[in-house]
Design a protein around this motif. Structure first.
Motif, PDB file in Angstrom:
ATOM      1  N   LEU A  95       0.841  -1.190   0.000  1.00  0.00           N
ATOM      2  CA  LEU A  95       0.000   0.000   0.000  1.00  0.00           C
ATOM      3  C   LEU A  95       0.880   1.245   0.000  1.00  0.00           C
ATOM      4  N   VAL A  96       0.691   2.099  -1.000  1.00  0.00           N
ATOM      5  CA  VAL A  96       1.506   3.303  -1.133  1.00  0.00           C
ATOM      6  C   VAL A  96       0.616   4.514  -1.403  1.00  0.00           C
ATOM      7  N   CYS A  97       1.138   5.696  -1.111  1.00  0.00           N
ATOM      8  CA  CYS A  97       0.402   6.931  -1.392  1.00  0.00           C
ATOM      9  C   CYS A  97       0.486   7.230  -2.885  1.00  0.00           C
ATOM     10  N   SER A  98      -0.301   8.181  -3.349  1.00  0.00           N
ATOM     11  CA  SER A  98      -0.352   8.485  -4.781  1.00  0.00           C
ATOM     12  C   SER A  98       0.970   9.043  -5.298  1.00  0.00           C
ATOM     13  N   VAL A  99       1.695   9.794  -4.482  1.00  0.00           N
ATOM     14  CA  VAL A  99       2.994  10.348  -4.887  1.00  0.00           C
ATOM     15  C   VAL A  99       3.988   9.214  -5.130  1.00  0.00           C
ATOM     16  N   CYS A 100       4.071   8.284  -4.206  1.00  0.00           N
ATOM     17  CA  CYS A 100       4.982   7.152  -4.347  1.00  0.00           C
ATOM     18  C   CYS A 100       4.567   6.260  -5.505  1.00  0.00           C
ATOM     19  N   TYR A 101       3.266   6.080  -5.705  1.00  0.00           N
ATOM     20  CA  TYR A 101       2.783   5.241  -6.810  1.00  0.00           C
ATOM     21  C   TYR A 101       3.249   5.792  -8.151  1.00  0.00           C
ATOM     22  N   LYS A 102       3.134   7.113  -8.332  1.00  0.00           N
ATOM     23  CA  LYS A 102       3.578   7.725  -9.587  1.00  0.00           C
ATOM     24  C   LYS A 102       5.077   7.531  -9.778  1.00  0.00           C
ATOM     25  N   PHE A 103       5.846   7.703  -8.717  1.00  0.00           N
ATOM     26  CA  PHE A 103       7.290   7.516  -8.817  1.00  0.00           C
ATOM     27  C   PHE A 103       7.639   6.063  -9.118  1.00  0.00           C
ATOM     28  N   LEU A 104       7.042   5.147  -8.390  1.00  0.00           N
ATOM     29  CA  LEU A 104       7.344   3.726  -8.570  1.00  0.00           C
ATOM     30  C   LEU A 104       6.938   3.221  -9.950  1.00  0.00           C
ATOM     31  N   SER A 105       5.921   3.828 -10.544  1.00  0.00           N
ATOM     32  CA  SER A 105       5.508   3.408 -11.882  1.00  0.00           C
ATOM     33  C   SER A 105       6.587   3.709 -12.927  1.00  0.00           C
ATOM     34  N   THR A 106       7.495   4.615 -12.605  1.00  0.00           N
ATOM     35  CA  THR A 106       8.585   4.930 -13.536  1.00  0.00           C
ATOM     36  C   THR A 106       9.761   3.975 -13.391  1.00  0.00           C
ATOM     37  N   ILE A 107       9.893   3.308 -12.248  1.00  0.00           N
ATOM     38  CA  ILE A 107      11.050   2.435 -12.032  1.00  0.00           C
ATOM     39  C   ILE A 107      10.693   0.952 -11.938  1.00  0.00           C
ATOM     40  N   TYR A 108       9.420   0.622 -11.716  1.00  0.00           N
ATOM     41  CA  TYR A 108       9.001  -0.776 -11.604  1.00  0.00           C
ATOM     42  C   TYR A 108       8.504  -1.295 -12.947  1.00  0.00           C
ATOM     43  N   ASP A 109       8.584  -2.607 -13.139  1.00  0.00           N
ATOM     44  CA  ASP A 109       8.006  -3.219 -14.326  1.00  0.00           C
ATOM     45  C   ASP A 109       6.520  -3.527 -14.070  1.00  0.00           C
ATOM     46  N   LYS A 110       5.797  -3.945 -15.111  1.00  0.00           N
ATOM     47  CA  LYS A 110       4.354  -4.186 -15.004  1.00  0.00           C
ATOM     48  C   LYS A 110       4.020  -5.254 -13.977  1.00  0.00           C
ATOM     49  N   LYS A 111       4.840  -6.284 -13.920  1.00  0.00           N
ATOM     50  CA  LYS A 111       4.588  -7.379 -12.988  1.00  0.00           C
ATOM     51  C   LYS A 111       4.637  -6.894 -11.535  1.00  0.00           C
ATOM     52  N   ARG A 112       5.595  -6.052 -11.240  1.00  0.00           N
ATOM     53  CA  ARG A 112       5.731  -5.544  -9.877  1.00  0.00           C
ATOM     54  C   ARG A 112       4.664  -4.497  -9.557  1.00  0.00           C
ATOM     55  N   MET A 113       4.231  -3.738 -10.554  1.00  0.00           N
ATOM     56  CA  MET A 113       3.188  -2.726 -10.346  1.00  0.00           C
ATOM     57  C   MET A 113       1.853  -3.362  -9.975  1.00  0.00           C
ATOM     58  N   LYS A 114       1.634  -4.603 -10.387  1.00  0.00           N
ATOM     59  CA  LYS A 114       0.386  -5.288 -10.046  1.00  0.00           C
ATOM     60  C   LYS A 114       0.247  -5.474  -8.536  1.00  0.00           C
TER      61      LYS A 114
END
Length: 56
Positions: A8-27
Motif C-alpha cells: 500500500l503506497v500513497c499516490s505520490v509514491c505510486y507515480k514515482f514507482l511506476s517509472t522504475i518498476y516493471d508491469k509485474k511488480r506494479m500489479k
C-alpha cells in the motif's frame, strides 16, 4: 509459486514507482486514498524522500 504481498503506497509514491518498476511488480501496488493515508501509512521506502522534497 510464491505470491507477492500487496504493498500500500500513497499516490505520490505510486507515480514515482511506476517509472522504475516493471508491469509485474506494479500489479502488487495499491494506492491509499488521501483520507485513509493518515490511518494507514505509506509502505514505500521512498516515501520520506519524495514527500520531503515536495515540501521544500
Amino acid at each position: 509459486m510464491m505470491q507477492m504481498e500487496i504493498e500500500l503506497v500513497c499516490s505520490v509514491c505510486y507515480k514515482f514507482l511506476s517509472t522504475i518498476y516493471d508491469k509485474k511488480r506494479m500489479k502488487n501496488l495499491r494506492v491509499i486514498a488521501d483520507n485513509v493515508l493518515q490511518v494507514e501509512a505509506c509502505k514505500s521506502m521512498y516515501h520520506k524522500k519524495l514527500t520531503d522534497s515536495f515540501k521544500s
